[in-house]
Scaffold this motif. Structure first.
Motif, PDB file in Angstrom:
ATOM      1  N   ALA A  28       5.078  10.417  -8.840  1.00  0.00           N
ATOM      2  CA  ALA A  28       4.641  10.789 -10.184  1.00  0.00           C
ATOM      3  C   ALA A  28       4.055  12.197 -10.194  1.00  0.00           C
ATOM      4  N   ALA A  29       3.295  12.529  -9.179  1.00  0.00           N
ATOM      5  CA  ALA A  29       2.695  13.858  -9.110  1.00  0.00           C
ATOM      6  C   ALA A  29       3.777  14.927  -8.984  1.00  0.00           C
TER       7      ALA A  29
ATOM      8  N   ASP B  36       4.540   5.848  -5.030  1.00  0.00           N
ATOM      9  CA  ASP B  36       4.738   5.977  -6.477  1.00  0.00           C
ATOM     10  C   ASP B  36       3.824   7.045  -7.053  1.00  0.00           C
ATOM     11  N   ALA B  37       2.607   7.064  -6.575  1.00  0.00           N
ATOM     12  CA  ALA B  37       1.670   8.083  -7.052  1.00  0.00           C
ATOM     13  C   ALA B  37       2.146   9.482  -6.661  1.00  0.00           C
ATOM     14  N   ALA B  38       2.623   9.619  -5.447  1.00  0.00           N
ATOM     15  CA  ALA B  38       3.126  10.912  -5.002  1.00  0.00           C
ATOM     16  C   ALA B  38       4.356  11.325  -5.794  1.00  0.00           C
TER      17      ALA B  38
ATOM     18  N   GLN C  96       0.828  -1.203   0.000  1.00  0.00           N
ATOM     19  CA  GLN C  96       0.000   0.000   0.000  1.00  0.00           C
ATOM     20  C   GLN C  96       0.864   1.256   0.000  1.00  0.00           C
TER      21      GLN C  96
ATOM     22  N   GLU D 244       3.951   1.558  -1.081  1.00  0.00           N
ATOM     23  CA  GLU D 244       4.626   1.690  -2.365  1.00  0.00           C
ATOM     24  C   GLU D 244       3.711   2.319  -3.407  1.00  0.00           C
ATOM     25  N   ILE D 245       2.454   1.890  -3.431  1.00  0.00           N
ATOM     26  CA  ILE D 245       1.502   2.445  -4.405  1.00  0.00           C
ATOM     27  C   ILE D 245       1.311   3.939  -4.160  1.00  0.00           C
ATOM     28  N   VAL D 246       1.074   4.305  -2.923  1.00  0.00           N
ATOM     29  CA  VAL D 246       0.861   5.719  -2.593  1.00  0.00           C
ATOM     30  C   VAL D 246       2.117   6.525  -2.875  1.00  0.00           C
TER      31      VAL D 246
ATOM     32  N   GLN E 169       5.581  15.346 -12.288  1.00  0.00           N
ATOM     33  CA  GLN E 169       4.786  16.110 -13.238  1.00  0.00           C
ATOM     34  C   GLN E 169       4.822  17.604 -12.896  1.00  0.00           C
TER      35      GLN E 169
END
Length: 842
Positions: A824-825, A820-822, A814, A816-818, A828
């Motif tokens: 990526a944000a 990675d999303a952070a 969980q 790692e997913i969060v 960007q």
């Protein structure tokens, strides 16, 4: 040392080879840089970029940088990159295909370890500093890579080092073992080969994929390494050897000094100048660099922040690590690498400022179209990202360590309870060891008592035979001779039965020599002494003291040359019989001469020599008891000795004199008694005070020596009395302690009396054995209690401290997913900001 070197050395010895499985090509680094060194050689850096601080990783002897990037699963470089560290893998000169120097000329095979540290690592660090803007670099060195770091800091200091991790790097070559000596000779032989060139060894193992069968056991714990990693290591992680480095290693092994080739620098000594934070690893199963040759790196380093770890099961690791699997083993990513990452965390204090465009880059350019205004990310965004990153780190730490509580902040109360449980467990283990040691002590004592019992049983048989009037006196004398030998055997066993240097079957040793005036006027005093001696002996045996007696008669009528004769020596079994047979006769006395003769301080040849008592070397105290009613009447000892001079001589030799005499002759003995710290008593007109005097002397001796104290064993984890067991030791099982030292079966009456004495001795012996048996049962019960307590404590601590692995893995996924999303944000957002800057710059 790495695989090719071991393969070479053992191959030279004719070891069998076997083929390793083919390995896939390793992954490629994002960037490869070739650098020129100050002395004209070339080195190569494999760059795995990340936004964090830089870390330089240096390979070992016969290896190359690719060793740390073998495949996706076993890549320390990519793991560093994943943790945010900017990873740089170094190929030292001659490695990684670099067979030419910076000027294009082919390298000779003469480079040394000095060149690695003085030039190659220095060039790599300078390039990393210039490329990243960081003034400090983290360093990881495996095997010879760690040795090269010691060389580097000797030449250049450690200002450029943020933190250092050393893995299996031997630096102490003193007192070489046979394997090290053989390796040194093989290095010399390899360096002497006329066909030796770098390209011969660089790639030999990669082309043949072969290694000596016996090399595997020395190089790695194969159960921890894995066949795929082993194949990749042999095929892609090997590099060349040079004559120079082999000659230098041979010189190091031969001299025992980790020094420069010319001997001008002692690299082990210079480690005292290394002040950067230092973490040193050694593998418990490492056959190439044992822990005792690696730990001096830690011992000699001058850093105030340093640690040393041995990777082995008994130290909390899941395997006993070898030389190679310390960095690339199956368990290294979850047991070794996280410790490296944690060691580097927060060590850099030189974060560089971001690079800005030059001021003249905007001159002469037309204004660009208006761009959207740049807005800083809100503070809560950065805080949120930090929390997510921290969450992932904690989740990864729990999975890697298997612990729910890695620090007090994770669960303050639980950490305190778990720490107390661990403290109790450590104390329990020590108490259990005390218990088992005490059990061994009891077994040793019981074994000695068993042997003494056999002697007593045989002595009883001898006394039974001698008590029969069917034997002649000569035959009974033969039996008495064997009995005396048995008595000596009992004393020998009692003296030799010890544990950790502490006697178990003999009390405190005290020697007492009686000097008795046998002139005609002493008939009543001698009779009183004969009646009181048994109680005197019993007093000591009850106090568990090993006291032995001798008897010397003072009477010039018996021996006119020295005025005395010895009737019984210490422990010869004749004291009681000699005293009971002592009779009076006419004769003058010279007690001064007798005292000096008995103590062995003067030699006056007499008809009954030797008169000196055989005092024991190990006795705690030596007491002389003089019984006399006459003053000094002769002067048999040459010279002008006085009471004062005799007393001083006896005191200097460690003797204590007690006098039982008529008041009229006090002045004869009082100076001697005073000088030696003894005591003086009135014998009485008819010897009626002798028994009281002996009681008092016995009390004085016992008080001075102290009764033999029982042995206490710490079997619990507390400091109270309930945590200790008192053993029934020591037991006075000497012949005097058992009351059989004076047995005499040369007569029927003596043999019959001996039977009663031996029976009492057997009773006392059985009593001692029963005490030991009870102590043994108590210790058995304590041992079982500790076994049950250990299981309970282990389960309790595990419940509090250990992580639920399924839950921890789920939480890590969980996180790692969060994360990675952070990431990526943020990436960007950074891209949008860069686009805006480009629009401003046109």
């Amino acid at each position: 040392m790495k695989a090719p070197l071991a393969a070479l050395l053992l191959g030279l010895l004719g070891c069998a080879h076997r083929r390793a499985p083919m390995a896939p090509a390793p992954p490629m680094a994002a960037e490869v840089v070739v650098l020129a060194t100050e002395d004209g050689a070339a080195v190569q850096l494999h760059h795995h970029p990340a936004a964090g601080p830089p870390v330089l990783v240096v390979h070992g002897l016969g290896s190359r940088g690719q060793y740390f990037d073998l495949n996706e699963d076993q890549s320390l470089a990519r793991a560093l990159q994943g943790q945010g560290f900017d990873a740089w893998l170094l190929d030292l000169r001659g490695h990684g295909g670099l067979q030419q120097g910076a000027d294009g000329r082919h390298l000779k095979a003469g480079w040394t370890l000095d060149d690695y540290g003085r030039y190659d690592i220095h060039a790599a660090i300078q390039h990393i500093q210039a490329s990243t803007g960081h003034a400090q670099v983290g360093y990881i060195g495996h095997s010879m890579g760690g040795m090269a770091l010691a060389i580097y800091q000797s030449w250049h200091g450690d200002a450029a080092l943020a933190a250092v991790v050393i893995l299996a790097s031997p630096v102490d070559f003193g007192d070489p073992d046979p394997l090290l000596k053989a390796g040194g000779r093989a290095m010399l032989a390899g360096a002497a080969l006329p066909s030796l060139h770098p390209e011969v060894f660089g790639g030999m193992a990669a082309r043949t994929a072969r290694l000596p069968l016996h090399a595997e056991a020395m190089l790695a714990n194969m159960e921890n390494l894995g066949a795929d990693t082993w194949a990749a290591m042999v095929a892609h992680g090997t590099g060349p050897l040079s004559r120079g480095e082999l000659l230098q290693l041979h010189q190091v092994v031969r001299s025992g000094c980790f020094c420069s080739m010319d001997g001008s620098r002692d690299y082990l000594r210079d480690l005292s100048q290394l002040t950067a934070p230092l973490l040193v690893f050694a593998g418990r199963a490492d056959g190439i660099a044992p822990a005792d040759r690696v730990k001096p790196f830690y011992d000699h380093a001058g850093s105030n922040h340093k640690a040393f770890e041995i990777a082995g099961r008994i130290h909390g690791y899941g395997a006993d690590y070898g030389h190679l699997d310390l960095t690339a083993g199956r368990r290294a990513p979850v047991e070794i690498w996280p410790r490296i990452f944690a060691w580097f965390e927060g060590r850099w204090t030189d974060a560089p400022a971001p690079a800005l465009p030059a001021a003249d880059a905007l001159q002469g350019q037309a204004p660009a179209a208006p761009a959207p205004p740049l807005k800083a990310a809100p503070p809560e965004s950065a805080a949120s990202f930090a929390r997510v990153t921290r969450w992932r780190e904690l989740a990864l730490e729990r999975v890697a360590s298997g612990l729910r509580i890695n620090r007090a902040a994770d669960d303050a109360a639980g950490s305190g309870v778990a720490t107390n449980l661990r403290t109790t467990e450590g104390s329990r283990v020590a108490a259990l060891q005390n218990t088992r040691t005490a059990m061994e002590m009891v077994r040793v004592a019981e074994s000695g008592l068993q042997e003494i019992e056999e002697h007593l049983q045989r002595m009883r048989e001898l006394a039974m035979a001698a008590a029969s009037e069917t034997l002649a006196d000569d035959e009974r004398a033969y039996l008495d001779d064997e009995l005396v030998e048995r008595l000596d055997g009992i004393d020998d066993i009692a003296a030799s039965t010890s544990f950790s240097g502490r006697g178990l079957l003999e009390g405190a040793g005290v020697d007492v020599a009686f000097l008795v005036d046998s002139s005609l006027s002493m008939v009543f005093e001698i009779g009183a002494l004969q009646a009181a001696v048994s109680a005197f002996e019993t007093y000591f045996s009850d106090a568990n003291l090993d006291v032995r007696f001798s008897l010397t008669e003072i009477n010039a009528g018996r021996d006119p040359l020295d005025g005395s004769r010895q009737l019984a020596d210490l422990g010869d079994g004749r004291f009681q019989s000699a005293l009971s047979g002592l009779t009076t006769t006419f004769g003058l006395q010279d007690p001064y001469t007798a005292l000096m003769e008995v103590a062995g301080l003067a030699s006056v040849t007499g008809t009954q020599d030797p008169d000196a008592v055989s005092f024991r070397v190990g006795s705690l105290e030596r007491h002389l008891i003089v019984l006399s009613d006459d003053p000094r009447e002769l002067d048999l000892l040459p010279g002008a000795e006085t009471a004062a001079s005799v007393g001083q001589a006896l005191a200097d030799a460690g003797f204590i004199v007690h006098a039982i005499n008529a008041p009229a002759v006090d002045s004869t003995f009082s100076p001697i008694v005073a000088a030696t710290g003894g005591s003086q008593y009135d014998a009485g007109n008819f010897g009626q005070f002798i028994d009281a005097a002996l009681d008092d002397i016995a009390a004085v001796i016992t008080d001075r020596v102290g009764e033999s104290e029982p042995i206490e064993v710490q079997v619990g984890v507390g400091s109270d009395a309930n945590s200790r067991i008192t053993l029934g030791l020591p037991i006075n099982a000497t012949s005097s302690g058992l009351g059989v030292s004076n047995l005499d079966i040369s007569t029927v009456d003596g043999a019959r009396a001996a039977l009663d004495s031996i029976d009492r001795a057997l009773d006392r012996l059985n009593q001692g054995r029963s005490v030991l048996g009870a102590s043994s049962r108590r210790l058995d019960a304590v041992e079982q209690l500790h076994a049950d307590l250990g299981q309970a404590l282990g389960a309790a601590e595990s419940t509090i401290r250990d992580a639920d692995l399924a839950e921890a893995i789920s939480e890590l996924t969980q996180a790692e997913i969060v994360a990675d999303a952070a990431m990526a944000a943020r990436s960007q957002a950074r891209r949008l900001s860069l686009d805006a800057v480009k629009s401003l710059l046109g």
